[in-house]
Design a protein around this motif. Structure first.
Motif, short mmCIF file in Angstrom:
data_model
loop_
_atom_site.label_atom_id
_atom_site.label_comp_id
_atom_site.label_asym_id
_atom_site.label_seq_id
_atom_site.Cartn_x
_atom_site.Cartn_y
_atom_site.Cartn_z
N GLU A 142 0.85 -1.19 0.00
CA GLU A 142 0.00 0.00 0.00
C GLU A 142 0.89 1.24 0.00
N GLY A 143 0.31 2.36 -0.36
CA GLY A 143 1.00 3.64 -0.41
C GLY A 143 0.21 4.59 -1.29
N LYS A 144 0.59 5.85 -1.27
CA LYS A 144 -0.06 6.86 -2.11
C LYS A 144 1.03 7.62 -2.84
N PRO A 145 1.12 7.56 -4.14
CA PRO A 145 0.27 6.78 -5.04
C PRO A 145 0.50 5.28 -4.88
N THR A 146 -0.37 4.48 -5.47
CA THR A 146 -0.28 3.03 -5.38
C THR A 146 1.07 2.56 -5.92
N PRO A 147 1.78 1.74 -5.14
CA PRO A 147 3.10 1.28 -5.57
C PRO A 147 3.03 0.28 -6.74
N ASN A 148 4.06 0.30 -7.55
CA ASN A 148 4.26 -0.72 -8.58
C ASN A 148 5.04 -1.86 -7.94
N ILE A 149 4.64 -3.10 -8.24
CA ILE A 149 5.28 -4.29 -7.67
C ILE A 149 6.11 -4.97 -8.75
N THR A 150 7.36 -5.28 -8.44
CA THR A 150 8.19 -6.07 -9.35
C THR A 150 8.89 -7.17 -8.55
N TRP A 151 9.08 -8.31 -9.20
CA TRP A 151 9.82 -9.43 -8.63
C TRP A 151 11.11 -9.60 -9.42
N ALA A 152 12.20 -9.89 -8.72
CA ALA A 152 13.48 -10.14 -9.38
C ALA A 152 14.16 -11.34 -8.73
N ARG A 153 14.86 -12.09 -9.56
CA ARG A 153 15.67 -13.20 -9.07
C ARG A 153 16.99 -12.57 -8.61
N LEU A 154 17.38 -12.78 -7.36
CA LEU A 154 18.54 -12.08 -6.81
C LEU A 154 19.87 -12.49 -7.45
N SER A 155 19.98 -13.72 -7.91
CA SER A 155 21.27 -14.18 -8.45
C SER A 155 21.71 -13.38 -9.68
N ASP A 156 20.77 -12.97 -10.51
CA ASP A 156 21.14 -12.19 -11.70
C ASP A 156 20.31 -10.92 -11.86
N ASN A 157 19.47 -10.62 -10.85
CA ASN A 157 18.63 -9.42 -10.82
C ASN A 157 17.69 -9.33 -12.02
N SER A 158 17.35 -10.48 -12.63
CA SER A 158 16.42 -10.45 -13.75
C SER A 158 14.98 -10.41 -13.24
N VAL A 159 14.15 -9.67 -13.93
CA VAL A 159 12.75 -9.53 -13.54
C VAL A 159 12.02 -10.82 -13.89
N VAL A 160 11.18 -11.29 -12.96
CA VAL A 160 10.40 -12.51 -13.19
C VAL A 160 8.92 -12.20 -12.95
N ASN A 161 8.06 -13.03 -13.53
CA ASN A 161 6.62 -12.91 -13.29
C ASN A 161 6.28 -13.49 -11.93
N MET A 162 5.13 -13.11 -11.39
CA MET A 162 4.72 -13.61 -10.08
C MET A 162 4.39 -15.09 -10.13
N THR A 163 4.01 -15.59 -11.30
CA THR A 163 3.75 -17.02 -11.43
C THR A 163 4.92 -17.64 -12.19
N LEU A 164 5.59 -18.59 -11.55
CA LEU A 164 6.70 -19.30 -12.18
C LEU A 164 6.19 -20.68 -12.58
N THR A 165 6.36 -21.03 -13.83
CA THR A 165 5.86 -22.32 -14.32
C THR A 165 7.03 -23.20 -14.74
N GLY A 166 6.81 -24.52 -14.66
CA GLY A 166 7.84 -25.47 -15.05
C GLY A 166 9.12 -25.27 -14.26
N ILE A 167 8.98 -25.19 -12.94
CA ILE A 167 10.12 -24.93 -12.05
C ILE A 167 11.24 -25.93 -12.31
N ARG A 168 12.45 -25.39 -12.40
CA ARG A 168 13.65 -26.21 -12.58
C ARG A 168 14.57 -26.07 -11.37
N ARG A 169 15.56 -26.93 -11.27
CA ARG A 169 16.49 -26.89 -10.15
C ARG A 169 17.16 -25.54 -10.01
N GLN A 170 17.50 -24.94 -11.13
CA GLN A 170 18.18 -23.64 -11.08
C GLN A 170 17.28 -22.50 -10.61
N ASP A 171 15.97 -22.77 -10.50
CA ASP A 171 15.06 -21.75 -9.97
C ASP A 171 15.09 -21.71 -8.44
#
Length: 105
Positions: free
Chosen positions: A49-78
């Motif tokens: 929450e916040g004003k204005p409404t915050p934008n939410i992003t997810w990132a994988r910390l190992s390479d700081n790449s942006v990921v979707n909130m739903t991860l499909t076909g999970i692999r060991r490296q995930d």
């Protein structure tokens, strides 16, 4: 934004003042650490929450790449740490971390 109105009279003329308040982001709900079987799917949850409404992003910390909130076909490296960032440009972004553990078949 949150608005507050205040009316008063000055020299018999009505005046209206408009005030808006900005609120830095605050994470209100975050997925706990997750365990998933290899090949499965997982949805990461981050609400803020916040004003204005915050934008939410997810990132994988190992390479700081942006990921979707739903991860499909999970692999060991995930199997690693993921970061949720809630940012609305007011103050510092709010950050939360989640670990995903992958059980191999």
């Amino acid at each position: 934004k949150f608005f507050m109105y205040r009316k008063f009279r000055l020299n018999s003329l009505p005046h209206t003042h408009l005030c808006s308040f900005e609120v830095p982001p605050n994470i209100t709900e975050l997925s706990g650490n997750q365990t998933v079987t290899e090949g499965g799917n997982i949805t990461l949850k981050c609400l803020a929450e916040g004003k204005p409404t915050p934008n939410i992003t997810w990132a994988r910390l190992s390479d700081n790449s942006v990921v979707n909130m739903t991860l499909t076909g999970i692999r060991r490296q995930d199997a690693q740490e993921y970061k949720c960032t809630a940012d609305n440009g007011i103050g510092s972004p709010a950050i939360g971390d989640v670990w995903i553990v992958v059980q191999c078949e």
